[in-house]
Motif scaffolding. Structure first.
Motif, short mmCIF file in Angstrom:
data_model
loop_
_atom_site.label_atom_id
_atom_site.label_comp_id
_atom_site.label_asym_id
_atom_site.label_seq_id
_atom_site.Cartn_x
_atom_site.Cartn_y
_atom_site.Cartn_z
N PHE A 174 30.21 -7.52 13.17
CA PHE A 174 29.51 -8.35 14.15
C PHE A 174 28.38 -7.57 14.81
N PHE A 175 28.67 -6.36 15.32
CA PHE A 175 27.63 -5.56 15.96
C PHE A 175 26.56 -5.14 14.96
N LEU A 176 26.94 -4.91 13.72
CA LEU A 176 25.96 -4.55 12.69
C LEU A 176 24.99 -5.72 12.45
N VAL A 177 25.54 -6.92 12.29
CA VAL A 177 24.70 -8.11 12.04
C VAL A 177 23.83 -8.42 13.25
N ILE A 178 24.42 -8.37 14.44
CA ILE A 178 23.65 -8.65 15.66
C ILE A 178 22.56 -7.59 15.87
N ALA A 224 28.35 -0.47 16.52
CA ALA A 224 29.02 -0.69 15.23
C ALA A 224 29.52 0.64 14.66
N ILE A 225 28.71 1.68 14.77
CA ILE A 225 29.14 2.99 14.28
C ILE A 225 30.32 3.50 15.09
N VAL A 268 9.70 -4.01 21.57
CA VAL A 268 10.35 -2.74 21.90
C VAL A 268 11.72 -2.99 22.52
N MET A 269 11.78 -3.92 23.47
CA MET A 269 13.06 -4.20 24.14
C MET A 269 14.09 -4.77 23.17
N HIS A 270 13.69 -5.70 22.32
CA HIS A 270 14.63 -6.25 21.35
C HIS A 270 15.06 -5.17 20.35
N GLY A 271 14.12 -4.33 19.94
CA GLY A 271 14.44 -3.26 18.99
C GLY A 271 15.42 -2.26 19.57
N LEU A 272 15.22 -1.85 20.83
CA LEU A 272 16.14 -0.91 21.47
C LEU A 272 17.53 -1.51 21.63
N THR A 273 17.59 -2.77 21.96
CA THR A 273 18.89 -3.45 22.06
C THR A 273 19.57 -3.49 20.70
N GLY A 274 18.81 -3.77 19.66
CA GLY A 274 19.37 -3.77 18.30
C GLY A 274 19.90 -2.41 17.90
N ILE A 275 19.18 -1.35 18.24
CA ILE A 275 19.65 0.01 17.93
C ILE A 275 20.93 0.32 18.69
N LEU A 276 21.02 -0.12 19.95
CA LEU A 276 22.25 0.07 20.72
C LEU A 276 23.43 -0.63 20.05
N PHE A 277 23.19 -1.85 19.57
CA PHE A 277 24.26 -2.58 18.88
C PHE A 277 24.66 -1.89 17.58
N LEU A 278 23.70 -1.29 16.88
CA LEU A 278 24.04 -0.54 15.67
C LEU A 278 24.89 0.69 16.01
N PHE A 279 24.57 1.36 17.12
CA PHE A 279 25.41 2.49 17.55
C PHE A 279 26.81 2.02 17.93
#
Length: 195
Positions: free
Chosen positions: A49-53, A33-34, A20-31
């Motif tokens: 970079f943020f999209l890939v991370i 990137a947007i 859950v924690m890694h997934g939420l961090t990934g979603i934040l990085f996707l935002f």
């Protein structure tokens, strides 16, 4: 004084929260990137970079069981996520977006703290038994449980079961299982202290 090496009591709940924690961090990085993509002058390198991370953070929980040294890989991933949050906050601050910068800074500080706590929880823990009681490991400090607070304590196979007088039972997984003679001696010691 007797001592048993155990799996930390908070480890199962922490392992359930890892994805859950890694997934939420990934979603934040996707935002992020947007947000970079939608800026008037987008920085394409940082957007990619943020999209890939972000995708890597979301995918990490699905691949982390393949790592031989799971705890070290998780700690390194947490620290990398925290570092990216701190440096990302500097980028957004320099581009006059202080709210996003503050959010990333707070998330980075939270991730660094969570990484440190997970590192501590995944370290070997010990239960110590002496004439005063049982010393249990905690998240922040150790807790001494007096023998007068216990109904029963028993060691069977690889489980140490502690039965409290308030109808709570705590089962701890013993990592270094003692031999039959040592187990019998420990159980006799427990019974002599509880009664």
């Amino acid at each position: 004084m007797h001592s048993l090496r155990i799996l930390h009591p908070n480890t199962p709940s922490r392992i359930r929260l890892l994805p859950v924690m890694h997934g939420l961090t990934g979603i934040l990085f996707l935002f992020n990137a947007i947000g970079i993509y939608r800026s008037p002058q987008p920085n394409w390198f940082l957007a990619v970079f943020f999209l890939v991370i972000g995708i890597a953070c979301i995918g990490f929980p699905f691949t982390m069981r393949k790592f031989r040294k799971f705890t070290e890989a998780n700690t390194v991933a947490r620290m990398i996520e925290a570092l990216i949050c701190f440096t990302g906050s500097l980028y957004f601050l320099s581009h006059l977006n202080p709210v996003t910068a503050l959010l990333l800074f707070l998330v980075g500080a939270g991730l660094a703290y969570v990484g440190w706590m997970e590192y501590r929880i995944f370290q070997p823990s010990y239960v110590k038994m002496d004439t005063t009681g049982i010393t249990l490991p905690g998240t922040f400090s150790k807790r001494l449980v007096g023998w007068n607070e216990l109904n029963n304590v028993i060691l069977r196979n690889d489980l140490l079961t502690i039965d409290f007088k308030n109808n709570r039972i705590l089962q701890l997984e013993v990592l270094d299982e003692p031999g039959a003679a040592e187990r019998e001696a420990l159980n006799n010691f427990f019974q002599s202290r509880v009664q």
